[in-house]
Scaffold this active site. Structure first.
Site, PDB file in Angstrom:
ATOM      1  N   CYS A  32     102.622   1.453 -50.438  1.00 54.22           N
ATOM      2  CA  CYS A  32     101.301   0.845 -50.208  1.00 54.22           C
ATOM      3  C   CYS A  32     101.448  -0.412 -49.352  1.00 54.22           C
ATOM      4  O   CYS A  32     102.200  -1.328 -49.702  1.00 54.22           O
ATOM      5  CB  CYS A  32     100.651   0.503 -51.548  1.00 54.22           C
TER       6      CYS A  32
ATOM      7  N   CYS B  15     104.141   5.676 -54.979  1.00 57.06           N
ATOM      8  CA  CYS B  15     102.810   5.400 -54.419  1.00 57.06           C
ATOM      9  C   CYS B  15     102.515   3.902 -54.369  1.00 57.06           C
ATOM     10  O   CYS B  15     101.566   3.473 -53.723  1.00 57.06           O
ATOM     11  CB  CYS B  15     101.716   6.173 -55.147  1.00 57.06           C
TER      12      CYS B  15
ATOM     13  N   CYS C  25      99.819   6.577 -49.768  1.00 60.20           N
ATOM     14  CA  CYS C  25     100.231   6.978 -51.128  1.00 60.20           C
ATOM     15  C   CYS C  25     100.047   8.483 -51.323  1.00 60.20           C
ATOM     16  O   CYS C  25     100.898   9.153 -51.921  1.00 60.20           O
ATOM     17  CB  CYS C  25      99.448   6.196 -52.176  1.00 60.20           C
TER      18      CYS C  25
ATOM     19  N   CYS D  99      91.295  -0.134 -49.142  1.00 61.31           N
ATOM     20  CA  CYS D  99      92.180   0.977 -48.755  1.00 61.31           C
ATOM     21  C   CYS D  99      91.863   1.451 -47.333  1.00 61.31           C
ATOM     22  O   CYS D  99      92.764   1.905 -46.614  1.00 61.31           O
ATOM     23  CB  CYS D  99      92.034   2.156 -49.719  1.00 61.31           C
TER      24      CYS D  99
ATOM     25  N   ASP E  80      98.039  -3.062 -71.829  1.00 61.05           N
ATOM     26  CA  ASP E  80      98.265  -1.677 -71.439  1.00 61.05           C
ATOM     27  C   ASP E  80      97.864  -0.745 -72.582  1.00 61.05           C
ATOM     28  O   ASP E  80      98.650   0.059 -73.049  1.00 61.05           O
ATOM     29  CB  ASP E  80      99.754  -1.497 -71.082  1.00 61.05           C
TER      30      ASP E  80
ATOM     31  N   CYS F  21     103.388  10.953 -52.137  1.00 65.32           N
ATOM     32  CA  CYS F  21     103.613  11.364 -53.540  1.00 65.32           C
ATOM     33  C   CYS F  21     104.488  12.627 -53.589  1.00 65.32           C
ATOM     34  O   CYS F  21     104.117  13.662 -53.041  1.00 65.32           O
ATOM     35  CB  CYS F  21     102.282  11.613 -54.246  1.00 65.32           C
TER      36      CYS F  21
ATOM     37  N   CYS G  74      93.656   4.317 -44.836  1.00 68.99           N
ATOM     38  CA  CYS G  74      95.061   4.555 -45.229  1.00 68.99           C
ATOM     39  C   CYS G  74      95.163   5.743 -46.191  1.00 68.99           C
ATOM     40  O   CYS G  74      94.299   5.952 -47.054  1.00 68.99           O
ATOM     41  CB  CYS G  74      95.584   3.288 -45.901  1.00 68.99           C
TER      42      CYS G  74
ATOM     43  N   CYS H 229     107.908   6.265 -61.854  1.00 66.07           N
ATOM     44  CA  CYS H 229     107.947   6.515 -60.411  1.00 66.07           C
ATOM     45  C   CYS H 229     107.167   5.394 -59.730  1.00 66.07           C
ATOM     46  O   CYS H 229     106.077   5.044 -60.169  1.00 66.07           O
ATOM     47  CB  CYS H 229     107.308   7.872 -60.117  1.00 66.07           C
TER      48      CYS H 229
ATOM     49  N   CYS I 206     102.140  14.070 -62.447  1.00 64.74           N
ATOM     50  CA  CYS I 206     102.753  12.804 -62.035  1.00 64.74           C
ATOM     51  C   CYS I 206     104.164  12.668 -62.644  1.00 64.74           C
ATOM     52  O   CYS I 206     104.389  13.026 -63.797  1.00 64.74           O
ATOM     53  CB  CYS I 206     101.845  11.659 -62.480  1.00 64.74           C
TER      54      CYS I 206
HETATM   55  S1  SF4 Z   1      98.750   3.286 -49.968  1.00 61.26           S
HETATM   56 FE1  SF4 Z   1      97.619   1.582 -50.878  1.00 61.26          FE
HETATM   57  S2  SF4 Z   1      96.121   0.967 -49.307  1.00 61.26           S
HETATM   58 FE2  SF4 Z   1      96.906   2.986 -48.738  1.00 61.26          FE
HETATM   59  S3  SF4 Z   1      95.395   4.395 -49.629  1.00 61.26           S
HETATM   60 FE3  SF4 Z   1      97.064   4.186 -51.095  1.00 61.26          FE
HETATM   61  S4  SF4 Z   1      96.402   2.575 -52.476  1.00 61.26           S
HETATM   62 FE4  SF4 Z   1      95.110   2.431 -50.655  1.00 61.26          FE
HETATM   63  S1  SF4 Z   2     103.635   7.603 -59.666  1.00 65.80           S
HETATM   64 FE1  SF4 Z   2     104.798   8.958 -58.287  1.00 65.80          FE
HETATM   65  S2  SF4 Z   2     104.283  11.031 -58.923  1.00 65.80           S
HETATM   66 FE2  SF4 Z   2     102.749   9.666 -59.844  1.00 65.80          FE
HETATM   67  S3  SF4 Z   2     101.067   9.655 -58.385  1.00 65.80           S
HETATM   68 FE3  SF4 Z   2     102.399   7.931 -57.815  1.00 65.80          FE
HETATM   69  S4  SF4 Z   2     103.814   8.787 -56.277  1.00 65.80           S
HETATM   70 FE4  SF4 Z   2     102.845  10.487 -57.328  1.00 65.80          FE
END
Ligand code: SF4
Ligand code: SF4
Length: 308
Positions: A247, A243, A193, A187, A133, A197, A190, A240, A213
Site C-alpha cells: 500500500c 496487502c 493490494c 485509495c 481488537d 494478494c 490504486c 500476512c 485470506c
Molecule cells: S494499496 Fe492501499 S491505497 Fe491502494 S487500493 Fe489498496 S488500500 Fe487503497
Molecule cells: S492479508 Fe494477505 S491474503 Fe489476506 S487479503 Fe491481505 S494480501 Fe490477501
C-alpha cells in the site's frame, strides 16, 4: 473536583492518550451504526467469515455499542503503531509484523487501564468498557467515523499521516465527548493490494473474502489448510502483510516506539531449517507472551509444513 466542559474533557483525553504512546485518537457519538448493517449482513450471508463463527454472533450488539455498554455516550477510537524495520532471516517462513513482540492485547489494555484511572481522577466515575481488537465492536467503522483514517480497498484502516500498521482499540464510555467527523477515502484509482494478494482474497474493492485470506488459513483455521491453496501462501506461516506492504500509504509508516513489541533476536535469526525443526520447548520459550501462541505448536507446525 473542578467542573470541565465537554470540549475540555475531549481535548484532555486526546492529549493524555497521545502522551501515553497512542498515535491517533478520535471520538464518535455512541449510536447505532445503521449504515454498516447491510454490509455486515451481506458479508456474513456470503459466508465470507469462513469458520469464524464469532463474527456472526452478537449482530445487534456489534452495530450498537449502547447494547454492549448501557448508557454509553461516546466511542473513543485509538491507534497504536506496530510498524517495524526489523526483519526475519530472509530464507525463513514469514510472521506478520504485528506478532513480532508481546501480545498487543495485554500491552494496550494495560495502557488503557492507566488512561482510565487518570480519566476518573479528572472527571469522576466513568462507566464503560475497554476493547482491543475485539470481535463485538466494528472497530474500523468507528475509527473511520472518528476521522482517524479511512477503510482502504484492502479493508484496513489507513491513516493519511502514517499508513495502516496500527492496532485499533476503543473506549466505550458514558462520558459525553465532542465527536469528530469522518475523512474521505484516499485509495483513488490504486489497486495495488488487490493485484498483490497471493490468494485473490480481495474479491472486489473493499471486500476481503476472509475464508480465502492467508491470515485466516494460518491463524483462525483449526483444520487442515485446503490443498487448493498449496503453493499460494507466499511463505507466510503466521498472518500476512502483503496487502499492507504494497500500500503506497505505508511509505509513511514510522518505526514504533514500544519496547514490548521488539522481536527477540533469536526469532529474527532463525533460518528455514530452524523453523522446520522447531520443537515444542523452543516454541513455548519463543512465543511465551506472543500472539503466535494462538495457533499453538501444532498449528504453527502445520503451517510450516504446508509451505514446503
Ligand atoms: S494499496 Fe492501499 S491505497 Fe491502494 S487500493 Fe489498496 S488500500 Fe487503497
Ligand atoms: S492479508 Fe494477505 S491474503 Fe489476506 S487479503 Fe491481505 S494480501 Fe490477501
Amino acid at each position: 473536583m473542578k467542573k470541565h466542559t465537554t470540549a475540555e474533557h475531549t481535548v484532555w483525553l486526546k492529549r493524555e492518550a497521545l502522551a501515553m504512546g497512542f498515535s491517533f485518537v478520535g471520538v464518535s457519538k455512541a449510536r447505532q451504526l445503521e449504515e454498516e448493517a447491510p454490509r455486515l449482513e451481506s458479508w456474513l450471508k456470503a459466508e465470507k467469515h469462513g469458520k469464524m463463527d464469532y463474527m456472526a454472533n452478537h449482530f445487534d450488539k456489534r452495530l450498537d455499542p449502547r447494547l454492549l455498554v448501557p448508557g454509553a455516550k461516546s466511542v473513543v477510537s485509538l491507534m497504536y503503531n506496530y510498524f517495524t524495520e526489523s526483519k526475519q532471516n530472509d530464507q525463513a517462513p514469514k510472521i506478520s509484523k504485528y506478532a513480532y513482540g508481546e501480545d498487543y492485547h495485554d500491552v494496550i489494555k494495560h495502557k488503557l487501564r492507566e488512561l482510565w484511572e487518570k480519566m476518573e481522577v479528572r472527571v469522576g466515575q466513568v462507566e464503560g468498557r475497554i476493547f482491543v481488537d475485539s470481535a463485538p465492536v466494528l472497530e474500523k467503522a468507528w475509527a473511520k467515523n472518528a476521522g482517524i483514517g479511512w477503510v482502504g480497498k484492502n479493508s484496513n484502516l489507513i491513516s493519511k499521516q502514517q499508513g495502516s500498521f496500527f492496532f485499533l482499540a476503543e473506549l466505550i464510555i458514558d462520558l459525553e465527548l465532542e465527536p469528530d467527523g469522518p475523512i474521505k477515502d484516499y485509495c483513488g484509482t490504486c489497486t495495488a493490494c488487490i493485484d498483490a494478494c497471493p490468494t485473490e482474497a480481495i474479491v472486489e474493492p473493499y471486500v476481503v473474502d476472509g475464508s480465502k485470506c492467508i491470515s485466516y488459513f494460518t491463524i483462525e483455521l483449526k483444520e487442515a489448510i485446503p490443498l487448493a491453496f498449496k503453493g499460494q501462501l507466499d511463505d507466510w506461516m503466521f498472518g500476512c502483510d502483503v496487502c499492507q506492504d504494497v500500500c503506497p500509504w505505508n511509505r509513511f509508516s514510522k518505526q514504533h516506539n514500544e519496547p514490548l513489541f521488539h522481536p527477540k533476536g533469536e526469532l529474527l535469526a532463525m533460518t528455514r531449517s530452524d523453523w522446520r525443526e522447531l520443537t515444542e520447548e523452543v516454541f513455548k520459550e519463543l512465543f511465551r507472551h506472543s500472539p503466535v501462541k494462538r495457533t499453538k505448536y501444532a498449528g504453527l507446525k502445520r503451517n510450516i509444513q504446508f509451505l514446503d
